[in-house]
Design an enzyme around this catalytic site. Structure first.
Site, PDB file in Angstrom:
ATOM      1  N   GLU A 104       0.825  -1.207   0.000  1.00  0.00           N
ATOM      2  CA  GLU A 104       0.000   0.000   0.000  1.00  0.00           C
ATOM      3  C   GLU A 104       0.860   1.258   0.000  1.00  0.00           C
ATOM      4  O   GLU A 104       1.930   1.290   0.603  1.00  0.00           O
ATOM      5  CB  GLU A 104      -0.888  -0.013   1.254  1.00  0.00           C
ATOM      6  CG  GLU A 104      -1.828   1.142   1.377  1.00  0.00           C
ATOM      7  CD  GLU A 104      -2.779   0.965   2.547  1.00  0.00           C
ATOM      8  OE1 GLU A 104      -3.320  -0.154   2.735  1.00  0.00           O
ATOM      9  OE2 GLU A 104      -2.981   1.931   3.287  1.00  0.00           O
ATOM     10  N   ASP A 106       0.149   5.296   0.925  1.00  0.00           N
ATOM     11  CA  ASP A 106      -0.832   6.189   1.546  1.00  0.00           C
ATOM     12  C   ASP A 106      -0.433   7.642   1.394  1.00  0.00           C
ATOM     13  O   ASP A 106       0.742   7.987   1.519  1.00  0.00           O
ATOM     14  CB  ASP A 106      -0.949   5.925   3.055  1.00  0.00           C
ATOM     15  CG  ASP A 106      -1.488   4.557   3.368  1.00  0.00           C
ATOM     16  OD1 ASP A 106      -2.174   3.977   2.518  1.00  0.00           O
ATOM     17  OD2 ASP A 106      -1.233   4.073   4.479  1.00  0.00           O
ATOM     18  N   GLU A 108      -2.288  10.963   3.068  1.00  0.00           N
ATOM     19  CA  GLU A 108      -3.414  11.322   3.918  1.00  0.00           C
ATOM     20  C   GLU A 108      -3.215  12.698   4.549  1.00  0.00           C
ATOM     21  O   GLU A 108      -2.145  12.997   5.081  1.00  0.00           O
ATOM     22  CB  GLU A 108      -3.563  10.307   5.056  1.00  0.00           C
ATOM     23  CG  GLU A 108      -3.686   8.897   4.584  1.00  0.00           C
ATOM     24  CD  GLU A 108      -3.531   7.873   5.691  1.00  0.00           C
ATOM     25  OE1 GLU A 108      -4.156   6.815   5.585  1.00  0.00           O
ATOM     26  OE2 GLU A 108      -2.786   8.134   6.661  1.00  0.00           O
ATOM     27  N   GLN A 121       0.372  13.051   5.964  1.00  0.00           N
ATOM     28  CA  GLN A 121       1.026  11.821   6.397  1.00  0.00           C
ATOM     29  C   GLN A 121       1.117  10.863   5.223  1.00  0.00           C
ATOM     30  O   GLN A 121       0.145  10.661   4.502  1.00  0.00           O
ATOM     31  CB  GLN A 121       0.222  11.182   7.531  1.00  0.00           C
ATOM     32  CG  GLN A 121       0.798   9.868   8.018  1.00  0.00           C
ATOM     33  CD  GLN A 121       0.062   9.386   9.241  1.00  0.00           C
ATOM     34  OE1 GLN A 121       0.112  10.005  10.289  1.00  0.00           O
ATOM     35  NE2 GLN A 121      -0.650   8.266   9.115  1.00  0.00           N
ATOM     36  N   THR A 122       2.299  10.298   5.013  1.00  0.00           N
ATOM     37  CA  THR A 122       2.494   9.291   3.971  1.00  0.00           C
ATOM     38  C   THR A 122       2.983   7.999   4.619  1.00  0.00           C
ATOM     39  O   THR A 122       3.553   8.018   5.710  1.00  0.00           O
ATOM     40  CB  THR A 122       3.527   9.757   2.928  1.00  0.00           C
ATOM     41  OG1 THR A 122       4.788   9.947   3.563  1.00  0.00           O
ATOM     42  CG2 THR A 122       3.087  11.051   2.255  1.00  0.00           C
ATOM     43  N   ASN A 123       2.750   6.890   3.938  1.00  0.00           N
ATOM     44  CA  ASN A 123       3.239   5.613   4.427  1.00  0.00           C
ATOM     45  C   ASN A 123       3.364   4.652   3.254  1.00  0.00           C
ATOM     46  O   ASN A 123       2.661   4.792   2.254  1.00  0.00           O
ATOM     47  CB  ASN A 123       2.320   5.029   5.498  1.00  0.00           C
ATOM     48  CG  ASN A 123       3.027   4.033   6.396  1.00  0.00           C
ATOM     49  OD1 ASN A 123       4.162   3.627   6.135  1.00  0.00           O
ATOM     50  ND2 ASN A 123       2.367   3.626   7.457  1.00  0.00           N
ATOM     51  N   GLY A 131       5.816   0.767   8.633  1.00  0.00           N
ATOM     52  CA  GLY A 131       6.887   1.393   9.386  1.00  0.00           C
ATOM     53  C   GLY A 131       7.626   2.481   8.636  1.00  0.00           C
ATOM     54  O   GLY A 131       8.699   2.898   9.045  1.00  0.00           O
ATOM     55  N   ARG A 132       7.097   2.932   7.525  1.00  0.00           N
ATOM     56  CA  ARG A 132       7.764   3.985   6.747  1.00  0.00           C
ATOM     57  C   ARG A 132       6.980   5.294   6.809  1.00  0.00           C
ATOM     58  O   ARG A 132       7.053   6.127   5.925  1.00  0.00           O
ATOM     59  CB  ARG A 132       7.916   3.536   5.294  1.00  0.00           C
ATOM     60  CG  ARG A 132       8.803   2.324   5.140  1.00  0.00           C
ATOM     61  CD  ARG A 132       8.767   1.817   3.701  1.00  0.00           C
ATOM     62  NE  ARG A 132       9.579   0.650   3.534  1.00  0.00           N
ATOM     63  CZ  ARG A 132       9.143  -0.589   3.673  1.00  0.00           C
ATOM     64  NH1 ARG A 132       7.889  -0.824   4.009  1.00  0.00           N
ATOM     65  NH2 ARG A 132       9.950  -1.609   3.481  1.00  0.00           N
ATOM     66  N   GLU A 133       6.208   5.448   7.857  1.00  0.00           N
ATOM     67  CA  GLU A 133       5.341   6.612   8.001  1.00  0.00           C
ATOM     68  C   GLU A 133       6.152   7.905   8.135  1.00  0.00           C
ATOM     69  O   GLU A 133       7.148   7.952   8.830  1.00  0.00           O
ATOM     70  CB  GLU A 133       4.498   6.422   9.259  1.00  0.00           C
ATOM     71  CG  GLU A 133       3.464   7.468   9.486  1.00  0.00           C
ATOM     72  CD  GLU A 133       2.591   7.111  10.665  1.00  0.00           C
ATOM     73  OE1 GLU A 133       2.766   7.746  11.721  1.00  0.00           O
ATOM     74  OE2 GLU A 133       1.745   6.210  10.529  1.00  0.00           O
TER      75      GLU A 133
END
Length: 159
Positions: A104, A106, A108, A121-123, A131-133
């Protein structure tokens, strides 16, 4: 990045948002390329289905997903965030694998409180691992006008 995610554009709750839809199939209708996942009565179509407005009311928002799968691509959104207290509201665009191991991307916008900076916020989840937020305090106000947000994704990088 060798997974085959289904591009999903979902707005968890949103006041006003436009997506310019570069048709997956040239001259195709919205229904040929996308499907509404929820909030059908909160989606309006403009420019012969090339733009979609998703809206928020007191109970919910709206969302839609792609009928096609992508291994890479250039994706862009044109978004204007709510200009009032939007604590608890998340405006999101994400791509995810619909089958197999969870992958995924993200993108947001977290709800904001008056006088506080808005946070993007990205991930990235790859092979079930996140864990790459990253959280980015924006230097501009995304509720003042529509802005373009772009994502380039290929086998070498995500930009």
């Amino acid at each position: 990045m060798g997974f085959r995610p289904r591009m999903l554009m979902l707005v968890l709750t949103l006041f006003e948002m436009f997506f310019s839809l570069g048709a997956t199939t040239k001259n195709a209708t919205f229904d040929q390329n996308y499907y509404i996942t929820w909030g059908q009565n909160r989606i309006l179509f403009f420019k012969h289905g090339q733009e979609v407005q998703l809206s928020l009311d007191q109970s919910s928002g709206a969302g839609f997903g792609s009928r096609s799968y992508y291994e890479s691509g250039f994706f862009q959104m044109r978004i204007k965030l709510p200009d009032k207290d939007s604590g608890g509201v998340v405006t999101a665009f994400y791509l995810h694998s619909n089958v197999g191991i969870h992958d995924e991307l993200d993108f947001e916008f977290l709800g904001n409180r008056p006088g506080k900076p808005i946070v993007l916020q990205t991930n990235v989840f790859a092979h079930g691992l996140g864990g790459r937020e990253q959280r980015i305090r924006l230097w501009f106000d995304p509720s003042e006008d529509f802005h373009y947000y772009k994502l380039l994704w290929n086998q070498h990088q995500i930009v």
